[in-house]
Design an enzyme around this catalytic site. Sequence first.
Site, PDB file in Angstrom:
ATOM      1  NE  ARG A  60      -2.069  -1.106   3.606  1.00 23.10           N
ATOM      2  CZ  ARG A  60      -1.654  -0.116   4.379  1.00 23.10           C
ATOM      3  NH1 ARG A  60      -2.035   1.122   4.138  1.00 23.10           N
ATOM      4  NH2 ARG A  60      -0.873  -0.359   5.402  1.00 23.10           N
ATOM      5  CE  LYS A 201      -5.360  -3.983   6.347  1.00 20.85           C
ATOM      6  NZ  LYS A 201      -4.553  -5.083   6.038  1.00 20.85           N
ATOM      7  CG  HIS A 221      -5.071  -4.461  11.617  1.00 24.05           C
ATOM      8  ND1 HIS A 221      -3.727  -4.178  11.692  1.00 24.05           N
ATOM      9  CD2 HIS A 221      -5.249  -5.149  10.465  1.00 24.05           C
ATOM     10  CE1 HIS A 221      -3.115  -4.678  10.632  1.00 24.05           C
ATOM     11  NE2 HIS A 221      -4.016  -5.269   9.872  1.00 24.05           N
ATOM     12  CB  SER A 239       2.279  -5.481   8.359  1.00 20.57           C
ATOM     13  OG  SER A 239       2.515  -6.307   7.254  1.00 20.57           O
ATOM     14  CE  LYS A 243      -3.000  -8.428  11.222  1.00 20.58           C
ATOM     15  NZ  LYS A 243      -1.602  -7.996  11.129  1.00 20.58           N
ATOM     16  CB  THR A 244      -2.264 -14.368   8.109  1.00 26.62           C
ATOM     17  OG1 THR A 244      -2.894 -13.116   7.817  1.00 26.62           O
ATOM     18  CG2 THR A 244      -2.727 -15.409   7.116  1.00 26.62           C
ATOM     19  CG  ASP A 258      -5.836  -8.090   7.870  1.00 23.79           C
ATOM     20  OD1 ASP A 258      -4.815  -8.080   8.585  1.00 23.79           O
ATOM     21  OD2 ASP A 258      -6.138  -7.155   7.119  1.00 23.79           O
ATOM     22  NE  ARG A 325       0.758  -9.256   2.197  1.00 24.57           N
ATOM     23  CZ  ARG A 325       0.367  -9.035   3.446  1.00 24.57           C
ATOM     24  NH1 ARG A 325      -0.585  -9.770   3.982  1.00 24.57           N
ATOM     25  NH2 ARG A 325       0.921  -8.098   4.164  1.00 24.57           N
TER      26      ARG A 325
HETATM   27  P1  ATP Z   1      -0.423  -8.523   7.634  1.00 27.35           P
HETATM   28  O1  ATP Z   1      -1.196  -7.552   8.505  1.00 27.35           O
HETATM   29  O2  ATP Z   1       0.551  -7.812   6.749  1.00 27.35           O
HETATM   30  O3  ATP Z   1      -1.309  -9.469   6.904  1.00 27.35           O
HETATM   31  P2  ATP Z   1       0.193 -10.626   9.594  1.00 27.35           P
HETATM   32  O4  ATP Z   1       0.149 -10.135  11.010  1.00 27.35           O
HETATM   33  O5  ATP Z   1      -0.974 -11.402   9.112  1.00 27.35           O
HETATM   34  O6  ATP Z   1       0.532  -9.375   8.620  1.00 27.35           O
HETATM   35  P3  ATP Z   1       1.659 -12.958   8.911  1.00 27.35           P
HETATM   36  O7  ATP Z   1       1.227 -13.015   7.476  1.00 27.35           O
HETATM   37  O8  ATP Z   1       1.042 -13.938   9.830  1.00 27.35           O
HETATM   38  O9  ATP Z   1       1.499 -11.482   9.465  1.00 27.35           O
HETATM   39  O10 ATP Z   1       3.240 -13.036   8.904  1.00 27.35           O
HETATM   40  C1  ATP Z   1       4.036 -13.583   9.907  1.00 27.35           C
HETATM   41  C2  ATP Z   1       5.296 -14.079   9.218  1.00 27.35           C
HETATM   42  O11 ATP Z   1       6.312 -14.361  10.156  1.00 27.35           O
HETATM   43  C3  ATP Z   1       5.025 -15.345   8.445  1.00 27.35           C
HETATM   44  O12 ATP Z   1       5.781 -15.317   7.271  1.00 27.35           O
HETATM   45  C4  ATP Z   1       5.524 -16.424   9.418  1.00 27.35           C
HETATM   46  O13 ATP Z   1       5.947 -17.594   8.751  1.00 27.35           O
HETATM   47  C5  ATP Z   1       6.715 -15.720  10.054  1.00 27.35           C
HETATM   48  N1  ATP Z   1       7.087 -16.175  11.413  1.00 27.35           N
HETATM   49  C6  ATP Z   1       8.315 -16.595  11.781  1.00 27.35           C
HETATM   50  N2  ATP Z   1       8.352 -16.890  13.081  1.00 27.35           N
HETATM   51  C7  ATP Z   1       7.134 -16.649  13.585  1.00 27.35           C
HETATM   52  C8  ATP Z   1       6.556 -16.766  14.887  1.00 27.35           C
HETATM   53  N3  ATP Z   1       7.263 -17.178  15.930  1.00 27.35           N
HETATM   54  N4  ATP Z   1       5.254 -16.439  15.029  1.00 27.35           N
HETATM   55  C9  ATP Z   1       4.532 -15.982  13.975  1.00 27.35           C
HETATM   56  N5  ATP Z   1       5.022 -15.843  12.730  1.00 27.35           N
HETATM   57  C10 ATP Z   1       6.313 -16.191  12.523  1.00 27.35           C
HETATM   58 MN    MN Z   2      -2.305 -11.124   7.545  1.00 30.84          MN
END
Ligand code: ATP
Ligand code: MN
Length: 539
Positions: A60, A201, A221, A239, A243-244, A258, A325
């Site tokens: 973004r 978003k 969020h 980010s 979360k995901t 999300d 993504r």
């Molecule tokens: P966004 O808001 O951008 O979607 P998000 O909070 O959903 O971000 P994730 O997509 O879950 O973030 O990204 C977390 C990344 O970190 C993933 O690539 C995951 O494999 C990696 N990772 C490595 N170690 C950990 C951990 N201990 N816990 C969570 N994620 C981890």
């Molecule tokens: Mn996410």
Amino acid sequence: MADQKAVAARLAPLGFAQAPAQAHLNLTAAELVAYALRRQEGQLTDTGALMADTGQFTGRSPKDRFLVKDAGTADSVWWGDINIPFDPTRFEALHQKMVAYLADKEVFVRDAYAGAHPATQLKLRVVNELAWHNLFCYNMFLRPEAGADTSWTPDFSIICAPGFEADPAVDGTRQKNFAIIDFTRKLILIGGTGYAGEMKKGIFGVLNYLLPHEHNTLAMHCSANVGEAGDTAVFFGLSGTGKTTLSADARRGLIGDDEHGWLPGQGGIFNFEGGCYAKVIDLSREKEPEIWDAIRSGAIVENTRFVPGTHTVDYANKSVTENTRTAYPISFIPNAIEPSVAGVPQNIFFLTADAFGVLPPISKLDKSHAMYHFMSGYTAKVAGTEMGITEPQTTFSACFGQVFLPLHPTRYAEMLGRKMDENPNINVWLVNTGWTGGSYGTGSRMKLGYTRAMITAALSGVLDEVHFKTHPIFGVAVPGAVPGVPAEILDPRNTWADKAAYDRTAADLAEKFVKNFEKYADYASASILAGAPKLSVEV
Ligand code: ATP
Ligand code: MN
């Protein structure tokens, strides 16, 4: 080609005097993939997913996001660097230019919903220049039932034309790309960027305004899932904090990854979306099987590259961006719950990727700490190597998503505080998915398996039985034992070879929290400040 009368009727409320000559309406996923391939917007991967590039923008562009400032929003929106005002007359002019631009193009029109709960659901209409963007909307928004009459007057619409570039001098934008929300015309204009996440978003921003403002409903969020016993968990985080990744849990039903709302009283939570948008950098089947298996026919992968000579995606390839993504309908996750609604959360997790390695991997927060950390919204960014900076950088983003908040952050924080008062049994946890054993450069990222085990332990209630120790600086409660996790990693200081370095780094981080919080002085009651880190302690 779609029935031209049906398309024209759908486009009239969006300012199209007549429909573009080639307009497609509510195509199926398979049809959109076929159009995308024919139009050379992407290629199929060996698992049947559609791989597409977003172009110059691979994320973004927050500086090019505007809200129209008019009588309806002037006094309610929190104006500033995040919610940048845009003139309504210029919006209308830009709108007409976009309509004219699309007149001789092939366009893809789609009807969808945002919000899985009927009380606050929006009827959407999207007009896309790209077939793959329309598939993104099919995957990410909620899909009407087959045969449903969707000839509605939309509650909100999006016109997204990546090939349309604004002229800043004439149009009032900062540069050629823009994402502008108009709450009066109920329309989002996106141009000059092919980053599909702007659409998702954009609607998130709309709901972050409408829900608290008009429905007494908190917009969050966060991701969410639910256990077999019906216990809901939500995971807030900026980010990359997890979360995901952490919401996809084989033992729990997925509500969403999300964006969620929390209804008043005992109304519970609901997903805004119908799909997930997962990061795929370094994705492996071993660590993230649900997400890996979701990347199949109908899914989209963005900005990835093939292993040369094959159609196998090389998830280690960061040559386009680190923000690669995938977007897929939530039903691609085996234990997804639809409609994606659940009860009042029993557990709230604040995820932070603390690249300083200071915060404990899991800790329990009382109400003061919870409010303080929610307002702070801390995570850390690992500095880009190209800039030659080795120090991680702090990010403070109120409510773990301040860039999406059209209202002042205290509005959301007060709502969360009220909900915690109404439901005093909610547990709040701070989970550091970032570094252990030192800061970025010395230590390493917390093992995903350990983070999962800590969350499982918190959810199962076994942590109710263990002894907690108060962190000397942050004041949060750190468990002494978690099943499946080596006890020595639970206290972060313990994982640092150089204890004095830990104390110094922790004190520095505490100071950054306090400094960041200064801007909330008006809001900072004694009860919230009780959750602040201590600046000087005897260790
Ligand atoms: P966004 O808001 O951008 O979607 P998000 O909070 O959903 O971000 P994730 O997509 O879950 O973030 O990204 C977390 C990344 O970190 C993933 O690539 C995951 O494999 C990696 N990772 C490595 N170690 C950990 C951990 N201990 N816990 C969570 N994620 C981890
Ligand atoms: Mn996410």
